[in-house]
Design an enzyme around this catalytic site. Structure first.
Site, mmCIF file in Angstrom:
data_model
loop_
_atom_site.group_PDB
_atom_site.id
_atom_site.type_symbol
_atom_site.label_atom_id
_atom_site.label_comp_id
_atom_site.label_asym_id
_atom_site.label_seq_id
_atom_site.Cartn_x
_atom_site.Cartn_y
_atom_site.Cartn_z
ATOM 1 N N LYS A 45 0.858 -1.181 0.000
ATOM 2 C CA LYS A 45 0.000 0.000 0.000
ATOM 3 C C LYS A 45 0.895 1.231 0.000
ATOM 4 C CE LYS A 45 -3.425 0.411 2.875
ATOM 5 N NZ LYS A 45 -4.575 0.685 1.962
ATOM 6 N N CYS A 130 0.222 12.418 -7.360
ATOM 7 C CA CYS A 130 -0.174 13.194 -6.193
ATOM 8 C C CYS A 130 0.087 14.674 -6.468
ATOM 9 C CB CYS A 130 0.615 12.773 -4.956
ATOM 10 S SG CYS A 130 0.342 11.064 -4.456
ATOM 11 N N LYS A 165 5.938 5.172 -11.101
ATOM 12 C CA LYS A 165 4.619 4.744 -11.564
ATOM 13 C C LYS A 165 3.922 5.894 -12.289
ATOM 14 C CE LYS A 165 0.559 2.250 -9.781
ATOM 15 N NZ LYS A 165 0.007 1.615 -8.568
ATOM 16 N N ILE A 191 0.031 1.299 -15.840
ATOM 17 C CA ILE A 191 -0.327 2.669 -15.485
ATOM 18 C C ILE A 191 -1.057 2.695 -14.145
ATOM 19 C CG2 ILE A 191 -0.484 3.545 -17.828
ATOM 20 C CD1 ILE A 191 -3.497 3.056 -17.785
ATOM 21 N N ASN A 192 -1.167 3.895 -13.590
ATOM 22 C CA ASN A 192 -2.007 4.105 -12.421
ATOM 23 C C ASN A 192 -3.467 4.189 -12.885
ATOM 24 O OD1 ASN A 192 -2.762 4.669 -9.757
ATOM 25 N ND2 ASN A 192 -1.024 6.022 -9.430
#
Length: 301
Positions: A45, A130, A165, A191-192
């Protein structure tokens, strides 16, 4: 014996099947189903500098051929991970890829420096999807310069192999990948999730408290495959594929497109043994065709 091992930069994986960050907890949650040490590795995570509770519910919902999640990157924090989770994973000889995220370059560096002091970590995976608070909230991963900046800073802070990523919402994702490669990345993961939305037509309200969430699952696979193909043709470092992988055939398809390894994500929620099933299927495929796993990489190009 069929050779399943693959090289990702300076790391040798026993096989090319890993689990994707956010879809497999810290690995320990799957002990009742199979020995996760059989996999090439697990991606944790996302780890932040401090613990996070994430978003309020509702924060997950199903969609046709996929799901939306707005968990909000809830996690125990890097310190608790190093203290409580990593020692058990290390003892079990699980290949650990530490996925990390932050809203500033300084915090990315601080997390990497904390992980640098630990043994038993195969690589660090940067989640650059982010917002960068020092740059007005733009996502690192949407901008090649910002992605390279955080990659370069973390590269200087750790000797651990560094994977980045990719955000599928970058305008020119191949350019972002190349910038990360030039900044010192050892591999690209792609991919994300892609932002999506769902509305309950009976209650006439949004199904997620956060309004939007990350879309994942089988419906994402053709997009992810196209991106992996593009990036594999644009960089010289390995590419690790993510996006809708639910079967052995899916995994092989990505490898033929140029991926060195794959990460299994949403499929784990449908079948807790999905990763093990895909690995067993890959072994059977390689035995049937008398090929090694590494020979599949880019064979369709």
């Amino acid at each position: 014996m069929t050779e399943l091992g693959v090289r990702v930069g300076g790391v040798t994986l026993k096989n090319p099947v890993l689990t994707a960050s956010g879809c497999f907890g810290y690995g320990l949650e799957y002990d009742d189903f199979f020995d996760v040490a059989e996999l090439g590795g697990i991606c944790t995570k996302g780890l932040s500098l401090k613990p996070r509770h994430g978003n309020p519910p509702e924060r997950i919902c199903e969609t046709p051929a996929g799901m939306l999640n707005a968990i909000g990157l809830a996690n125990v924090g890097v310190e608790a991970f190093c203290r409580d989770k990593l020692p058990i994973l290390r003892q079990r000889q699980v290949g650990v890829v530490a996925n990390i995220f932050a809203s500033s370059v300084a915090d990315f560096v601080a997390i990497a420096e904390r992980l640098e002091r630990e043994e038993g970590i195969l690589a660090v995976e940067l989640n650059v999807s982010c917002p960068n608070v020092t740059e007005g909230g733009i996502e690192f991963g949407k901008d090649a310069r910002l992605s390279a900046e955080v990659t370069r800073a973390v590269r200087a802070a750790t000797r651990l192999p560094l994977w980045v990523k990719m955000s599928p919402e970058a305008g020119d994702i191949a350019a972002v990948a190349r910038a990360c490669e030039q900044a010192g990345a050892d591999a690209i993961t792609a991919i994300n999730t892609i932002r999506g939305m769902s509305i309950d037509v009976e209650q006439r309200k949004l199904r997620l408290h956060n309004r939007t969430g990350g879309f994942s699952g089988p419906a994402l696979r053709p997009i992810a495959l196209r991106v992996v193909w593009e990036i594999a043709g644009s960089v010289s470092i390995p590419v690790i594929a993510i996006g809708g992988i639910a079967t052995t055939r899916d995994a092989i398809e990505f490898m033929l497109a140029g991926a060195t390894a794959v990460q299994v994500g949403t499929a784990n929620f449908v079948d807790p043994c999905a990763s093990k099933r895909i690995l067993d299927g890959l072994r059977a495929y390689c035995e049937k065709h008398a090929v090694s796993a590494s020979s599949l990489i880019g064979a369709a190009r």
